[in-house]
Design a protein around this motif. Structure first.
Motif, PDB file in Angstrom:
ATOM      1  N   ALA A  60       0.831  -1.203   0.000  1.00 12.94           N
ATOM      2  CA  ALA A  60       0.000   0.000   0.000  1.00 12.94           C
ATOM      3  C   ALA A  60       0.864   1.251   0.000  1.00 12.94           C
ATOM      4  CB  ALA A  60      -0.919   0.005   1.215  1.00 12.94           C
ATOM      5  N   TYR A  61       0.297   2.334  -0.540  1.00 12.40           N
ATOM      6  CA  TYR A  61       0.996   3.610  -0.687  1.00 12.40           C
ATOM      7  C   TYR A  61       0.050   4.751  -0.301  1.00 12.40           C
ATOM      8  CZ  TYR A  61       3.433   0.494  -3.966  1.00 12.40           C
ATOM      9  OH  TYR A  61       4.083  -0.567  -4.548  1.00 12.40           O
ATOM     10  N   PRO A  62       0.592   5.947   0.007  1.00 10.65           N
ATOM     11  CA  PRO A  62      -0.287   7.105   0.209  1.00 10.65           C
ATOM     12  C   PRO A  62      -1.120   7.351  -1.041  1.00 10.65           C
ATOM     13  CG  PRO A  62       1.951   7.586   0.948  1.00 10.65           C
ATOM     14  CD  PRO A  62       2.020   6.285   0.217  1.00 10.65           C
ATOM     15  N   ASP A 114       7.146   5.204   3.009  1.00  8.64           N
ATOM     16  CA  ASP A 114       5.980   5.540   2.201  1.00  8.64           C
ATOM     17  C   ASP A 114       5.331   4.307   1.567  1.00  8.64           C
ATOM     18  OD1 ASP A 114       8.046   4.987   0.495  1.00  8.64           O
ATOM     19  OD2 ASP A 114       7.674   6.666  -0.864  1.00  8.64           O
ATOM     20  N   GLU A 115       5.634   3.132   2.092  1.00  8.17           N
ATOM     21  CA  GLU A 115       4.992   1.900   1.664  1.00  8.17           C
ATOM     22  C   GLU A 115       4.658   1.071   2.896  1.00  8.17           C
ATOM     23  OE1 GLU A 115       7.213  -0.341  -1.191  1.00  8.17           O
ATOM     24  OE2 GLU A 115       7.598   1.386  -2.505  1.00  8.17           O
ATOM     25  N   ALA A 116       3.646   0.238   2.778  1.00  3.97           N
ATOM     26  CA  ALA A 116       3.290  -0.665   3.874  1.00  3.97           C
ATOM     27  C   ALA A 116       2.907  -2.007   3.284  1.00  3.97           C
ATOM     28  CB  ALA A 116       2.135  -0.098   4.688  1.00  3.97           C
ATOM     29  N   VAL A 117       3.426  -3.057   3.872  1.00  2.00           N
ATOM     30  CA  VAL A 117       3.094  -4.415   3.440  1.00  2.00           C
ATOM     31  C   VAL A 117       2.001  -4.944   4.359  1.00  2.00           C
ATOM     32  CG1 VAL A 117       3.964  -6.746   3.107  1.00  2.00           C
ATOM     33  CG2 VAL A 117       5.439  -4.786   2.601  1.00  2.00           C
ATOM     34  N   MET A 118       0.891  -5.371   3.762  1.00  2.00           N
ATOM     35  CA  MET A 118      -0.256  -5.849   4.536  1.00  2.00           C
ATOM     36  C   MET A 118      -0.715  -7.198   3.996  1.00  2.00           C
ATOM     37  SD  MET A 118      -2.585  -2.392   4.668  1.00  2.00           S
ATOM     38  CE  MET A 118      -1.929  -0.799   5.151  1.00  2.00           C
ATOM     39  N   PRO A 119      -1.209  -8.075   4.876  1.00  2.00           N
ATOM     40  CA  PRO A 119      -1.825  -9.304   4.372  1.00  2.00           C
ATOM     41  C   PRO A 119      -2.951  -8.958   3.397  1.00  2.00           C
ATOM     42  CG  PRO A 119      -1.564  -9.414   6.747  1.00  2.00           C
ATOM     43  CD  PRO A 119      -1.236  -7.995   6.338  1.00  2.00           C
ATOM     44  N   ALA A 123      -0.903   5.603   8.898  1.00  2.00           N
ATOM     45  CA  ALA A 123       0.438   6.185   8.717  1.00  2.00           C
ATOM     46  C   ALA A 123       0.661   6.645   7.282  1.00  2.00           C
ATOM     47  CB  ALA A 123       1.506   5.167   9.114  1.00  2.00           C
ATOM     48  N   LEU A 124       0.088   5.945   6.321  1.00  2.00           N
ATOM     49  CA  LEU A 124       0.187   6.365   4.923  1.00  2.00           C
ATOM     50  C   LEU A 124      -0.712   7.563   4.647  1.00  2.00           C
ATOM     51  CD1 LEU A 124       0.162   2.874   3.157  1.00  2.00           C
ATOM     52  CD2 LEU A 124       2.149   4.304   3.693  1.00  2.00           C
ATOM     53  N   LYS A 125      -1.849   7.615   5.310  1.00  4.37           N
ATOM     54  CA  LYS A 125      -2.783   8.725   5.092  1.00  4.37           C
ATOM     55  C   LYS A 125      -2.227  10.038   5.634  1.00  4.37           C
ATOM     56  CE  LYS A 125      -6.917   5.847   4.930  1.00  4.37           C
ATOM     57  NZ  LYS A 125      -8.216   5.484   5.540  1.00  4.37           N
ATOM     58  N   THR A 126      -1.503  10.004   6.748  1.00  2.54           N
ATOM     59  CA  THR A 126      -0.897  11.243   7.239  1.00  2.54           C
ATOM     60  C   THR A 126       0.132  11.764   6.236  1.00  2.54           C
ATOM     61  OG1 THR A 126       0.804  10.053   8.508  1.00  2.54           O
ATOM     62  CG2 THR A 126      -1.223  10.641   9.668  1.00  2.54           C
ATOM     63  N   GLN A 127       0.838  10.855   5.570  1.00  2.44           N
ATOM     64  CA  GLN A 127       1.805  11.281   4.562  1.00  2.44           C
ATOM     65  C   GLN A 127       1.109  11.897   3.353  1.00  2.44           C
ATOM     66  OE1 GLN A 127       5.210   8.539   3.872  1.00  2.44           O
ATOM     67  NE2 GLN A 127       4.240   7.283   5.442  1.00  2.44           N
ATOM     68  N   ALA A 128      -0.015  11.300   2.938  1.00  2.00           N
ATOM     69  CA  ALA A 128      -0.787  11.882   1.837  1.00  2.00           C
ATOM     70  C   ALA A 128      -1.286  13.271   2.213  1.00  2.00           C
ATOM     71  CB  ALA A 128      -1.963  10.966   1.492  1.00  2.00           C
ATOM     72  N   ALA A 129      -1.729  13.410   3.462  1.00  2.00           N
ATOM     73  CA  ALA A 129      -2.232  14.702   3.938  1.00  2.00           C
ATOM     74  C   ALA A 129      -1.125  15.751   3.950  1.00  2.00           C
ATOM     75  CB  ALA A 129      -2.826  14.545   5.332  1.00  2.00           C
ATOM     76  N   GLY A 130       0.048  15.390   4.447  1.00  2.73           N
ATOM     77  CA  GLY A 130       1.167  16.325   4.467  1.00  2.73           C
ATOM     78  C   GLY A 130       1.597  16.726   3.068  1.00  2.73           C
ATOM     79  N   ARG A 131       1.612  15.768   2.168  1.00  3.77           N
ATOM     80  CA  ARG A 131       1.956  16.052   0.770  1.00  3.77           C
ATOM     81  C   ARG A 131       1.022  17.098   0.169  1.00  3.77           C
ATOM     82  NH1 ARG A 131      -0.035  11.282  -2.268  1.00  3.77           N
ATOM     83  NH2 ARG A 131      -1.940  12.531  -2.096  1.00  3.77           N
TER      84      ARG A 131
END
Length: 259
Positions: free
Chosen positions: A32-34, A91-96, A200-208
């Motif tokens: 997953a990514y922002p 800026d990436e997350a590995v999820m099941p 955690a990815l959404k906060t990065q999208a918001a900051g961007r």
């Protein structure tokens, strides 16, 4: 070659074969990514995100941005190298895969499920916002329009957008205080804010996209702090009423619930 040397060579070959197989075989994960963010007080693809009839609306300043993540699809092949890279990137997350796509076996089924969740979220946001303001859905009609987004996690921001357009802070001011405020969270018809994924990815999208304040369900404060952009303020929320009060306090310099 001695029998011991032959055994060692065979074992080494087997281990290498296993490593190659593990590296090349697709694994049951998604990366997953922002994702995109959208100002619910503004327009999306030329249409207002929030349209209200049956009641007067306010001109607003500032922004209330819903946030999202994007992830590799249910049919995408994710390999060991992708997972290792995701673990070492902020800026990436590995999820099941089942955590990202709990319902549906293909892209079409998942899209239909996400669309239903979005519609239910919009209905709950409308009911919660009108209930917050003591308005009747018989008198006030709300239409929400946001393309290419599914799931329930924009519920809180939809509800806040409706409140801001109809009443602001109740004293002639915007809820945003002119700021760019982002957030995430499901919403129930009675105004309870629920947890979502990928914070955690959404906060990065918001900051961007220029946000300086992020509204986060209280249960996900730790996740939100994990990769928090510099200068971003977290506001912990559990209900729509609490979120409205927190934004009023933020504007007036009062005490704001933080993570």
């Amino acid at each position: 070659m001695s029998s011991r040397a032959r055994a060692l060579a065979v074992c080494t070959a087997l281990v290498l074969a296993l490593l190659v197989t593990a590296a090349l075989a697709p694994l049951p994960f998604s990366v997953a990514y922002p994702g995109m963010t959208a100002n619910v007080l503004g327009d999306d693809k030329g249409k207002p995100v929030i349209t209200i009839s049956g009641a007067g609306t306010r001109k607003t300043s500032g922004q209330l941005r819903m946030t999202s993540i994007v992830a590799t699809g249910p049919d995408a092949s994710v390999h060991l190298a992708d997972i290792l890279k995701g673990w070492f990137r902020s800026d990436e997350a590995v999820m099941p895969r089942e955590a990202v796509y709990p319902v549906g076996n293909n892209t079409e089924e998942i899209a239909e499920h996400n669309a239903r969740q979005m519609k239910e979220s919009q209905d709950s946001a409308t009911e919660a916002a009108l209930g917050q303001l003591g308005r009747s859905p018989k008198d006030v009609k709300v239409k929400l329009s946001l393309a290419d987004v599914g799931g329930p996690s924009a519920g809180l921001m939809f509800a806040l957008g409706i409140v801001d357009k109809l009443a602001g802070d109740g004293a002639g001011h915007d809820l945003t205080g002119g700021r760019t405020i982002a957030g995430t969270g499901t919403i129930s018809a009675d105004g309870e804010v629920g947890a979502v994924g990928g914070v955690a990815l959404k906060t990065q999208a918001a900051g961007r996209d220029g946000a300086t304040v992020f509204l986060v369900p209280r249960k996900e404060c730790a996740d939100a702090r994990a990769e928090l952009p510099r200068g971003m303020r977290l506001v912990s929320v559990t209900t729509l009423d609490g979120a409205v009060k927190a934004l009023k306090a933020l504007r007036n310099g009062g005490r704001v619930p933080s993570c």
